[in-house]
Design an enzyme around this catalytic site. Structure first.
Site, PDB file in Angstrom:
ATOM      1  N   ARG A   1     -77.391  24.673  19.231  1.00 21.93           N
ATOM      2  CA  ARG A   1     -76.800  23.379  19.582  1.00 21.93           C
ATOM      3  C   ARG A   1     -76.706  22.428  18.393  1.00 21.93           C
ATOM      4  NH1 ARG A   1     -79.340  18.447  21.481  1.00 21.93           N
ATOM      5  NH2 ARG A   1     -77.770  17.100  22.411  1.00 21.93           N
TER       6      ARG A   1
ATOM      7  N   GLU B   1     -72.593  33.191  36.464  1.00 18.63           N
ATOM      8  CA  GLU B   1     -72.683  33.983  35.235  1.00 18.63           C
ATOM      9  C   GLU B   1     -72.635  35.491  35.510  1.00 18.63           C
ATOM     10  OE1 GLU B   1     -74.734  31.578  36.131  1.00 18.63           O
ATOM     11  OE2 GLU B   1     -74.403  29.971  34.681  1.00 18.63           O
TER      12      GLU B   1
END
Lengths: 277, 313
Positions: B165, B56
């Site tokens: 989500r 990342e």
């Protein structure tokens, strides 16, 4: 329009490298703080880039989209870059003595916010190579032929992000990207081999998928040849592992990690400048 | 309320739609493209999609470099990884000089559910808000997310988008065409108390307002998807006109929407404010519904907070 800088003789380049070193010592002395060691180790590399016809750049058009990009990822060594930019004509040489002073664009570490000709803000170690990958990818997407050069310190390469970037550049076959490793074998607290020994250095870059060129980083002819070599490599990024000496050029600083981040006194400055004259 | 798509799904759809009209748009992901839904863009524009692997920090730096090279990058991962692992890079390579790069943290909050604490991004809004110059957007439903992605793409400067989500309650049943950065939406008007919410909590706030109405309490609901810049005028007006506030967010107590609203209120119109968040604690594994209930993030929690705020008037 960005073009390779006019070719100069090796003697002229050697003189320039000395002049850049003088600037570095004077700037850091005037600032009363800074990092001479890692600037001095990079003097020939920076001289070759900006004055030896390696970088395509033009002080009259500093934002030319086709310019080659150079990122000083080991941001504490920015004085040598400022010195080169001033000598190249990007800003007046007199401005060098404003290094680290309030209101100056010559920040203690490269700040693109304060000086847009910096291609990245660095100083938190480990970041420049990733930004360089982004620029190299943008060039590939645009079909542009500019190249991106990133100078990384050997101490800096203890940062994990450098190896994320190393994997990433090789995976993407970025042959328009050159990592210049200033392999001076010293970090702030002492020799790298005593702190976080990551030898064998060239083998690691090769194992990560890079084309490795080793060179004596203080031999200008060899450095120029290495950069020329790097331009011929296809399908892989190039890591130019430049064997250097921290503090090179000033006898009492050379190889002495005490000079990683210490400003010379005016007397030490005078002695250093005398040696470099 | 009717459930719509997850905001992460809308994120992927919006990128795929924008890709055709914005050739400079590029997308990066860190080996979670099937989860963040950036794969929807990758499938349509494989040459402009970069899967950067599980790295990342490097991804954020590469996004900064792409922006410096004239591209408009959108980089996504789970909120917890993107913001926490990429924070130094977001600060130095992006925020410092205001690079035109966009970031989307998905699976934010505890509504990711069973994966547990390591995957639950509960500090991301606070951290993103400390990044100077960043716009921070927490859309409430799929329609708002699509509009927010478009607004982010057209905004020159760094943006952090937060996506969830689970399927999100539909706050804008008629759709939402335009997202204005820095503007709150009054999604329900009221005069006794104002609930300021973002993300999944906006739907819960509307449910709470409905329940309060049945008890004779008129609650205004401000959807504050633009957490930064905050719509200070809307906050001040709500404080003046309703005299009591609740701030609801799926986040730790410190540094998020509640902190920002409190600063505005304290400086301008000091009125009682109650905070609905998960406190300063880590959650655990469980279903999203179980977790939201256990950690105090339901419509009932919001309604109770509204009554507390009103009682302090």
């Amino acid at each position: 329009m960005s073009v390779p800088s006019p070719v100069r003789s090796l003697d002229e380049l050697r003189c320039l490298a000395k002049r850049l070193r003088c600037h570095v010592v004077r700037m850091i002395t005037a600032a009363k703080s800074g990092h001479p060691g890692g600037s001095l180790s990079a003097a020939e590399l920076i001289t070759a880039l900006y004055f030896g016809g390696v970088l395509r750049h033009d002080p009259a058009a500093p934002r030319d989209p086709n310019r080659d990009r150079f990122i000083m990822s080991k941001g504490h060594a920015v004085p040598i870059l400022y010195a080169a930019l001033a000598e190249a004509g990007y800003f007046p040489v007199e401005q060098l003595l404003t290094l680290r002073k309030l209101g100056s664009p010559l920040q203690g570490h490269p700040s693109k916010a304060d000086m847009p000709i910096m291609e990245a803000s660095t100083g938190s170690l480990g970041q420049g190579l990733s930004v360089g990958i982004g620029l190299a990818l943008a060039a590939k997407l645009d079909g542009a032929d500019y190249r991106t050069y990133v100078m990384v310190g050997d101490g800096e390469a203890e940062e994990g992000q450098v190896w994320e970037a190393a994997m990433s550049a090789a995976a993407r076959k970025l042959d328009n990207l050159v990592c210049i490793l200033d392999y001076n074998k010293c970090q702030l607290d002492g020799p790298i081999c005593e702190i976080l020994n990551w030898e064998p250095v060239p083998d690691k870059w090769a194992a990560f998928g890079w084309h490795v060129i080793e060179v004596d980083g203080h031999d200008l002819a060899a450095v120029l040849a290495a950069f020329a070599d790097a331009k011929t490599v296809t399908g892989k990024p190039v890591c130019l592992v430049a064997h250097t000496v921290k503090g090179e050029g000033v006898s009492f600083m050379a190889g002495n990690n005490e000079w990683h981040g210490k400003a010379p006194t005016p007397e030490e400055c005078a002695a250093a400048v005398c040696e470099l004259a | 309320m009717q459930l719509g798509k997850a905001t992460r799904e809308a994120y992927g759809e919006a990128l795929a739609a924008l890709g055709a009209e914005m050739p400079e748009l590029v997308v990066l992901d860190a080996d979670l493209s099937k989860s963040t839904m950036s794969k929807k863009f990758a499938d349509k524009f494989p040459d402009r999609f970069f899967n950067m692997g599980i790295a990342e920090a490097n991804m954020v730096g590469v996004a900064a470099g792409l922006a410096a090279g004239g591209k408009i990058p959108f980089a996504s991962s789970f909120a917890s990884f993107l913001i926490c692992k990429g924070f130094d890079q977001l600060r130095m390579a992006v925020a410092y000089q205001g690079e035109n790069a966009k970031f989307c943290g998905t699976h934010a909050g505890i509504s990711i559910g069973e994966d547990g604490v390591s995957q639950q991004g509960i500090e991301d809004v606070a951290l993103a808000c400390t990044l100077n110059g960043f716009v921070v957007l927490v859309p409430a439903d799929e329609h708002e997310m699509r509009a927010a992605v478009r607004a982010a793409a057209h905004h020159h400067g760094p943006v952090y988008l937060r996506a969830g989500r689970p399927k999100a309650p539909v706050v804008y049943p008629g759709g939402k065409d335009v997202f204005t950065i820095g503007k709150a939406d009054t999604v329900r008007d009221g005069k006794d108390v104002t609930i300021i919410a973002c993300g999944l909590m906006t739907g819960a706030a509307l449910e709470a307002a409905e329940a309060l109405a049945a008890q004779g309490i008129s609650a205004r609901v401000l959807n504050m998807a633009s957490v930064k810049p905050l719509d200070d005028d809307a906050v001040r007006n709500a404080a003046r006109q309703t005299g009591a506030l609740v701030v609801a967010e799926e986040h730790i107590a410190h540094g998020g929407l509640g902190s920002l609203v409190a600063m505005t209120v304290a400086a301008a119109v000091p009125v009682p404010v109650e905070f609905v968040n998960m406190g300063n604690r880590y959650a655990e594994s469980g279903t999203p519904e179980e977790l939201l209930a256990k950690y105090g993030l339901t419509a009932a929690d919001i309604a109770a907070a509204a009554k507390r705020a009103m009682a302090r008037k």
